[in-house]
Design a protein around this motif. Structure first.
Motif, mmCIF file in Angstrom:
data_model
loop_
_atom_site.group_PDB
_atom_site.id
_atom_site.type_symbol
_atom_site.label_atom_id
_atom_site.label_comp_id
_atom_site.label_asym_id
_atom_site.label_seq_id
_atom_site.Cartn_x
_atom_site.Cartn_y
_atom_site.Cartn_z
ATOM 1 N N PRO A 88 0.830 -1.208 0.000
ATOM 2 C CA PRO A 88 0.000 0.000 0.000
ATOM 3 C C PRO A 88 0.861 1.253 0.000
ATOM 4 C CG PRO A 88 0.201 -0.786 2.223
ATOM 5 C CD PRO A 88 1.022 -1.728 1.369
ATOM 6 N N VAL A 89 0.328 2.327 -0.536
ATOM 7 C CA VAL A 89 0.990 3.626 -0.466
ATOM 8 C C VAL A 89 -0.094 4.695 -0.373
ATOM 9 C CG1 VAL A 89 1.101 3.879 -2.984
ATOM 10 C CG2 VAL A 89 2.692 5.164 -1.534
ATOM 11 N N ALA A 90 0.144 5.734 0.427
ATOM 12 C CA ALA A 90 -0.835 6.806 0.587
ATOM 13 C C ALA A 90 -0.113 8.100 0.915
ATOM 14 C CB ALA A 90 -1.844 6.471 1.687
ATOM 15 N N GLY A 91 -0.709 9.212 0.510
ATOM 16 C CA GLY A 91 -0.143 10.517 0.788
ATOM 17 C C GLY A 91 -1.223 11.570 0.944
ATOM 18 N N ILE A 92 -0.914 12.605 1.731
ATOM 19 C CA ILE A 92 -1.847 13.711 1.973
ATOM 20 C C ILE A 92 -1.081 15.027 1.909
ATOM 21 C CG2 ILE A 92 -3.386 14.822 3.649
ATOM 22 C CD1 ILE A 92 -3.898 12.053 4.844
ATOM 23 N N LEU A 93 -1.700 16.038 1.319
ATOM 24 C CA LEU A 93 -1.182 17.406 1.327
ATOM 25 C C LEU A 93 -2.321 18.324 1.728
ATOM 26 C CD1 LEU A 93 1.123 19.410 0.773
ATOM 27 C CD2 LEU A 93 0.333 19.517 -1.603
ATOM 28 N N GLY A 133 4.007 0.210 3.302
ATOM 29 C CA GLY A 133 4.121 -0.967 4.147
ATOM 30 C C GLY A 133 3.962 -2.228 3.326
ATOM 31 N N ILE A 134 3.525 -3.272 3.995
ATOM 32 C CA ILE A 134 3.262 -4.550 3.340
ATOM 33 C C ILE A 134 1.965 -5.106 3.918
ATOM 34 C CG2 ILE A 134 4.655 -5.849 4.997
ATOM 35 C CD1 ILE A 134 4.450 -6.615 1.226
ATOM 36 N N THR A 135 1.095 -5.637 3.051
ATOM 37 C CA THR A 135 -0.225 -6.127 3.460
ATOM 38 C C THR A 135 -0.360 -7.610 3.153
ATOM 39 O OG1 THR A 135 -1.275 -3.973 3.086
ATOM 40 C CG2 THR A 135 -2.722 -5.890 3.136
ATOM 41 N N TYR A 136 -0.876 -8.347 4.131
ATOM 42 C CA TYR A 136 -1.234 -9.748 3.916
ATOM 43 C C TYR A 136 -2.753 -9.855 3.874
ATOM 44 C CZ TYR A 136 -1.823 -14.758 4.452
ATOM 45 O OH TYR A 136 -2.187 -16.062 4.235
ATOM 46 N N SER A 143 -7.685 -8.112 5.900
ATOM 47 C CA SER A 143 -6.251 -8.005 5.650
ATOM 48 C C SER A 143 -5.558 -7.387 6.852
ATOM 49 C CB SER A 143 -5.983 -7.171 4.396
ATOM 50 O OG SER A 143 -6.438 -5.833 4.579
ATOM 51 N N PHE A 144 -4.242 -7.609 6.927
ATOM 52 C CA PHE A 144 -3.413 -7.017 7.972
ATOM 53 C C PHE A 144 -2.237 -6.313 7.319
ATOM 54 C CE2 PHE A 144 0.198 -6.991 10.850
ATOM 55 C CZ PHE A 144 -0.363 -6.420 11.987
ATOM 56 N N THR A 145 -1.928 -5.088 7.785
ATOM 57 C CA THR A 145 -0.840 -4.287 7.223
ATOM 58 C C THR A 145 0.105 -3.833 8.323
ATOM 59 O OG1 THR A 145 -2.284 -3.443 5.462
ATOM 60 C CG2 THR A 145 -0.264 -2.210 5.902
ATOM 61 N N GLY A 146 1.388 -3.879 8.036
ATOM 62 C CA GLY A 146 2.395 -3.278 8.892
ATOM 63 C C GLY A 146 3.238 -2.347 8.051
ATOM 64 N N GLY A 147 3.594 -1.181 8.594
ATOM 65 C CA GLY A 147 4.343 -0.254 7.755
ATOM 66 C C GLY A 147 4.913 0.923 8.511
ATOM 67 N N ILE A 148 5.367 1.908 7.747
ATOM 68 C CA ILE A 148 5.992 3.115 8.284
ATOM 69 C C ILE A 148 5.343 4.335 7.652
ATOM 70 C CG2 ILE A 148 8.205 2.003 8.768
ATOM 71 C CD1 ILE A 148 9.262 3.143 6.133
ATOM 72 N N THR A 189 -8.023 -4.537 8.518
ATOM 73 C CA THR A 189 -9.159 -4.037 7.741
ATOM 74 C C THR A 189 -10.150 -5.168 7.505
ATOM 75 O OG1 THR A 189 -7.750 -2.424 6.607
ATOM 76 C CG2 THR A 189 -9.889 -2.903 5.610
ATOM 77 N N LEU A 190 -11.431 -4.870 7.686
ATOM 78 C CA LEU A 190 -12.495 -5.843 7.473
ATOM 79 C C LEU A 190 -13.577 -5.201 6.622
ATOM 80 C CD1 LEU A 190 -13.822 -8.603 8.136
ATOM 81 C CD2 LEU A 190 -14.862 -7.482 10.130
ATOM 82 N N LYS A 191 -13.971 -5.883 5.544
ATOM 83 C CA LYS A 191 -14.993 -5.367 4.639
ATOM 84 C C LYS A 191 -16.218 -6.271 4.656
ATOM 85 C CE LYS A 191 -11.473 -3.534 1.478
ATOM 86 N NZ LYS A 191 -10.928 -3.582 0.095
ATOM 87 N N THR A 192 -17.389 -5.638 4.624
ATOM 88 C CA THR A 192 -18.644 -6.374 4.542
ATOM 89 C C THR A 192 -19.511 -5.735 3.463
ATOM 90 O OG1 THR A 192 -19.664 -5.002 6.262
ATOM 91 C CG2 THR A 192 -18.579 -7.043 6.967
ATOM 92 N N ALA A 193 -20.338 -6.542 2.826
ATOM 93 C CA ALA A 193 -21.211 -6.042 1.761
ATOM 94 C C ALA A 193 -22.576 -6.696 1.879
ATOM 95 C CB ALA A 193 -20.611 -6.321 0.397
#
Length: 231
Positions: free
Chosen positions: A47-52, A69-72, A79-84, A111-115
């Motif tokens: 994943p990658v994200a940025g804000i300005l 980071g890295i997501t499994y 899913s589970f993510t660990g990162g900086i 993260t958990l998604k439901t529909a």
């Protein structure tokens, strides 16, 4: 279709500006963000994200943020993510001299998604371990965040989105901030979307009203075929 989407975007943008001015013109601004995912295989992605962020519309710099980071992926719903992450922000006290603050994070996220029918709910739980570097001191703190996000298609490519995220301090006064968002989005391609709407960001002693514009993308990094070249 394009005309209706354009009118909807203009309406949301207009309402965002009006709401911001009604609350406090000095705390209104703009919020630009991007987020994306690079798929490595069925279970792993990056994943990658940025804000300005600016005070007023695109004028006075306030805040920038980048994380990866890295997501499994356990399955297509969880899913589970660990990162900086890295944060750079400026505050403007009455002296008029900007104070710069830098933050370095390690974060863990589930993260958990439901529909149900066309209603899509997403739950995001995040723990942040933060090193905050101010001009005169550096300290370590922990924070927990929970975001509930709801999306629903309006038409084939246009969707409605709203979310609320609560930030909780784990070391001192429990309330850190709260972010509420409401807006519209459009799928430009199966892997590219844009969003625009109104963001209300509450802090302990202040609040920010902003027009949010976002870009979301997905990139498949898998290679199903290897090209062979002959002399």
């Amino acid at each position: 279709m394009y005309a209706r989407f354009g009118y909807s975007i203009l309406f949301v943008l207009y309402q965002s500006i009006v709401l911001a001015q009604n609350f406090d013109e000095n705390s209104s601004g703009s919020w630009l963000e991007f987020s994306g995912t690079g798929t490595l295989n069925e279970n792993w992605s990056i994943p990658v994200a940025g804000i300005l962020r600016h005070h007023e519309l695109f004028e006075t710099y306030d805040f920038s943020f980048i994380r990866t980071g890295i997501t499994y992926h356990f399955n297509d719903k969880s899913s589970f993510t660990g990162g900086i992450a890295y944060v750079n922000s400026k505050s403007y006290p009455e002296t008029g001299i900007a104070t710069n603050t830098k933050q370095y994070w390690i974060y863990e996220q589930f993260t958990l998604k439901t529909a149900i029918a066309k209603n899509n709910l997403s739950h995001r739980f995040r723990l942040e371990n933060r090193w905050i570097n101010k001009p005169e001191t550096t300290y370590f703190t922990n924070r927990f965040r929970y975001r509930l996000q709801y999306t629903r298609p309006i038409s084939r490519n246009v969707y409605f989105k709203t979310s609320n995220e609560l930030f909780v301090n784990l070391d001192n006064h429990w309330f850190n901030q709260n972010r509420f968002y409401i807006g519209l989005g459009r799928k430009l391609t199966p892997n590219l979307k844009i969003d625009i709407g109104y963001l209300k960001n509450h802090f302990r002693n202040s609040a920010l009203d902003a027009v949010l514009m976002g870009l979301n993308f997905n990139i498949d990094l898998r290679r199903d075929e290897i090209a062979l070249f002959e002399d």
